[in-house]
Design an enzyme around this catalytic site. Structure first.
Site, PDB file in Angstrom:
ATOM      1  N   LYS A   1      13.547 -91.013  42.592  1.00 28.27           N
ATOM      2  CA  LYS A   1      13.326 -91.930  41.466  1.00 28.27           C
ATOM      3  C   LYS A   1      11.852 -92.136  41.165  1.00 28.27           C
ATOM      4  O   LYS A   1      11.466 -92.301  40.014  1.00 28.27           O
ATOM      5  CB  LYS A   1      13.994 -93.280  41.735  1.00 28.27           C
ATOM      6  CG  LYS A   1      15.495 -93.236  41.574  1.00 28.27           C
ATOM      7  CD  LYS A   1      16.062 -94.622  41.349  1.00 28.27           C
ATOM      8  CE  LYS A   1      17.552 -94.561  41.112  1.00 28.27           C
ATOM      9  NZ  LYS A   1      18.194 -95.872  41.136  1.00 28.27           N
TER      10      LYS A   1
ATOM     11  N   LYS B   1      23.437 -84.189  40.143  1.00 32.84           N
ATOM     12  CA  LYS B   1      24.447 -85.238  40.147  1.00 32.84           C
ATOM     13  C   LYS B   1      24.661 -85.804  38.741  1.00 32.84           C
ATOM     14  O   LYS B   1      23.700 -85.917  37.986  1.00 32.84           O
ATOM     15  CB  LYS B   1      23.898 -86.342  41.065  1.00 32.84           C
ATOM     16  CG  LYS B   1      24.872 -87.296  41.638  1.00 32.84           C
ATOM     17  CD  LYS B   1      24.155 -88.271  42.570  1.00 32.84           C
ATOM     18  CE  LYS B   1      23.139 -89.116  41.845  1.00 32.84           C
ATOM     19  NZ  LYS B   1      22.489 -90.146  42.661  1.00 32.84           N
TER      20      LYS B   1
ATOM     21  N   LYS C   1      23.363 -91.803  35.277  1.00 28.23           N
ATOM     22  CA  LYS C   1      23.138 -92.659  34.106  1.00 28.23           C
ATOM     23  C   LYS C   1      21.863 -92.282  33.389  1.00 28.23           C
ATOM     24  O   LYS C   1      21.724 -92.509  32.195  1.00 28.23           O
ATOM     25  CB  LYS C   1      22.975 -94.121  34.557  1.00 28.23           C
ATOM     26  CG  LYS C   1      24.194 -94.753  35.144  1.00 28.23           C
ATOM     27  CD  LYS C   1      23.836 -96.126  35.719  1.00 28.23           C
ATOM     28  CE  LYS C   1      25.016 -96.693  36.488  1.00 28.23           C
ATOM     29  NZ  LYS C   1      24.631 -97.589  37.576  1.00 28.23           N
TER      30      LYS C   1
HETATM   31  P1  TYM Z   1      24.712 -96.892  41.422  1.00 32.66           P
HETATM   32  O1  TYM Z   1      24.664 -97.987  40.424  1.00 32.66           O
HETATM   33  O2  TYM Z   1      23.758 -95.770  41.275  1.00 32.66           O
HETATM   34  O3  TYM Z   1      26.147 -96.282  41.481  1.00 32.66           O
HETATM   35  C1  TYM Z   1      27.290 -97.106  41.637  1.00 32.66           C
HETATM   36  C2  TYM Z   1      28.330 -96.408  42.498  1.00 32.66           C
HETATM   37  O4  TYM Z   1      28.693 -95.172  41.878  1.00 32.66           O
HETATM   38  C3  TYM Z   1      28.524 -94.112  42.803  1.00 32.66           C
HETATM   39  N1  TYM Z   1      28.093 -92.919  42.073  1.00 32.66           N
HETATM   40  C4  TYM Z   1      28.691 -91.736  42.145  1.00 32.66           C
HETATM   41  N2  TYM Z   1      29.777 -91.309  42.821  1.00 32.66           N
HETATM   42  C5  TYM Z   1      30.153 -90.025  42.659  1.00 32.66           C
HETATM   43  N3  TYM Z   1      29.494 -89.149  41.859  1.00 32.66           N
HETATM   44  C6  TYM Z   1      28.397 -89.522  41.158  1.00 32.66           C
HETATM   45  N4  TYM Z   1      27.767 -88.660  40.364  1.00 32.66           N
HETATM   46  C7  TYM Z   1      27.954 -90.870  41.287  1.00 32.66           C
HETATM   47  N5  TYM Z   1      26.923 -91.570  40.742  1.00 32.66           N
HETATM   48  C8  TYM Z   1      27.024 -92.816  41.240  1.00 32.66           C
HETATM   49  C9  TYM Z   1      27.465 -94.587  43.778  1.00 32.66           C
HETATM   50  O5  TYM Z   1      27.534 -93.910  45.007  1.00 32.66           O
HETATM   51  C10 TYM Z   1      27.797 -96.053  43.904  1.00 32.66           C
HETATM   52  O6  TYM Z   1      28.820 -96.263  44.846  1.00 32.66           O
HETATM   53  N6  TYM Z   1      22.362 -98.725  45.405  1.00 32.66           N
HETATM   54  C11 TYM Z   1      23.617 -98.742  44.707  1.00 32.66           C
HETATM   55  C12 TYM Z   1      24.059-100.103  44.285  1.00 32.66           C
HETATM   56  C13 TYM Z   1      24.119-101.130  45.378  1.00 32.66           C
HETATM   57  C14 TYM Z   1      25.088-101.212  46.401  1.00 32.66           C
HETATM   58  C15 TYM Z   1      24.756-102.372  47.143  1.00 32.66           C
HETATM   59  C16 TYM Z   1      26.184-100.421  46.751  1.00 32.66           C
HETATM   60  C17 TYM Z   1      23.274-102.191  45.528  1.00 32.66           C
HETATM   61  N7  TYM Z   1      23.667-102.929  46.603  1.00 32.66           N
HETATM   62  C18 TYM Z   1      25.515-102.750  48.255  1.00 32.66           C
HETATM   63  C19 TYM Z   1      26.942-100.805  47.848  1.00 32.66           C
HETATM   64  C20 TYM Z   1      26.591-101.960  48.588  1.00 32.66           C
HETATM   65  C21 TYM Z   1      23.465 -97.899  43.440  1.00 32.66           C
HETATM   66  O7  TYM Z   1      22.377 -97.731  42.937  1.00 32.66           O
HETATM   67  O8  TYM Z   1      24.599 -97.500  42.906  1.00 32.66           O
END
Ligand code: TYM
Length: 332
Positions: A111, A194, A197
């Site tokens: 990032k 991947k 967003k």
């Molecule tokens: P974020 O917002 O990037 O993504 C949210 C969830 O979606 C999953 N994900 C994917 N799974 C499969 N294929 C993909 N291409 C893909 N893109 C995203 C992510 O693995 C995630 O589960 N850091 C985290 C948010 C967070 C969090 C937490 C998660 C903050 N605190 C505590 C669990 C527990 C994040 O940026 O997810």
């Protein structure tokens, strides 16, 4: 009872990866666990967010949770900033986690890119806040996609070091739940990156708000190779785009990859893409429509988030009191 915490960033463009890797599993787990599902707005601002868009994206994410089937009465659905305990515990974890641990985080490297000096301090400390999200509730299980695995390992390290340093068993060592055949959904335009967003190409992802025409068009344009589909999973090796589409189909149709290939082995992509479009429209269409209906009523969404926030604070308050006592802080 075991407790789940998971979060999704309200940074717009919710996509099929978020759904298959995370949100769908949240729905499936809601009857087995006590669950807290969170729009992590404080994580979102580690990179610039326009305030009005952030509010909108937070409501849209809450709408997606509900539209996908989460019950806001039996689960806590909230946005992170409703509960200041996350930030308080994150500060303590800033003092527990080591610089060397954070330096290894691949997501920060990705990032921040080449211009590391210009990345926010929040982006660097991001995984400490994530550990605080989870451990403020003493959550035991965390459903996520594959890309969050390293952050959850860090969460385990922080819990272990805190427990060790303060000679306590206060924090549980969390278990990641990385479930289903689509734990890492790839871009439709490039099987080596991947689905995300922030990809500038909207054709790289299927958004949860895409209608049937957009879904059909994106799948039609999805990159493939020129071979027919193999009839066994081993035949997908080295064929990233094919593996991705088959994984998506299997996840949406709720079938095993081997089972899908038994049906489609030998087919050309043109046929397979038709079947994929059908199942995608069938599964995602109603969610997108329900999301649109829900976001049209922001007062309802805000009341769900406020109610979730109050319930969340009630869970974490006694845990934070325990943390304060353990660390040696006077006060609650
Ligand atoms: P974020 O917002 O990037 O993504 C949210 C969830 O979606 C999953 N994900 C994917 N799974 C499969 N294929 C993909 N291409 C893909 N893109 C995203 C992510 O693995 C995630 O589960 N850091 C985290 C948010 C967070 C969090 C937490 C998660 C903050 N605190 C505590 C669990 C527990 C994040 O940026 O997810």
């Amino acid at each position: 009872m075991d407790r789940i915490f998971s979060g999704v960033q309200p940074s717009g463009n919710l996509h099929l990866g978020n759904y298959l890797g995370a949100i769908r599993n949240f729905v499936r787990l809601q009857d087995q666990y006590e669950c807290i599902y969170c729009a992590v707005d404080m994580h979102a601002i580690t990179v610039w967010q326009d305030p009005e868009e952030l509010r909108q994206s937070t409501r849209e994410l809450a709408a997606a949770f509900i539209a996908a089937g989460l019950d806001p009465k039996s689960n806590v659905i909230m946005n992170q900033s409703q509960n200041p305990n996350h930030a308080e515990l994150a500060w303590i974890f800033n003092c527990v986690a080591r610089l060397g641990w954070l330096n290894r985080m691949t997501q920060f490297k990705e990032k921040a890119g080449k211009d590391r000096e210009n990345a926010s301090v929040g982006l660097y400390a991001y995984p400490n806040l994530m550990a605080a999200d989870i451990l403020a509730y003493k959550a035991t299980h965390v459903p996520v996609g594959e890309d969050q695995k390293q952050h959850l390992e860090l969460c385990r390290d922080i819990a272990q070091k805190f427990n060790h340093d303060f000679k306590t068993e206060l924090f549980p060592i969390v278990e990641p739940l990385i479930l289903g055949p689509a734990t890492r959904v790839m871009s439709l335009r490039d099987g080596s990156s991947k689905m995300s967003k922030s990809d500038p190409s909207d054709n790289s992802r299927i958004n949860l708000t895409d209608g049937p025409d957009a879904i059909a068009q994106k799948i039609r344009r999805a990159r493939t190779d020129s071979e027919p589909l193999p009839s066994e999973a081993a035949g997908l090796e080295g064929r990233a785009e094919a593996a991705n589409l088959v994984g998506i189909y299997a996840a949406l149709a709720d079938r095993e990859i081997a089972d899908v290939l038994r049906d489609f082995g030998g087919s050309m992509f043109s046929d397979f893409k038709g079947a994929l479009t059908e199942v995608a429209v069938d599964k995602l269409g109603p969610i997108g429509e329900e999301m649109q209906r829900l976001v049209a009523d922001p007062a309802y969404i805000d009341s769900v988030l406020a109610d979730g926030g109050a319930r969340a604070r009630a869970i974490t308050a006694p845990i934070m009191a325990e943390v304060y006592e353990t660390v040696g802080f006077i006060g609650s």
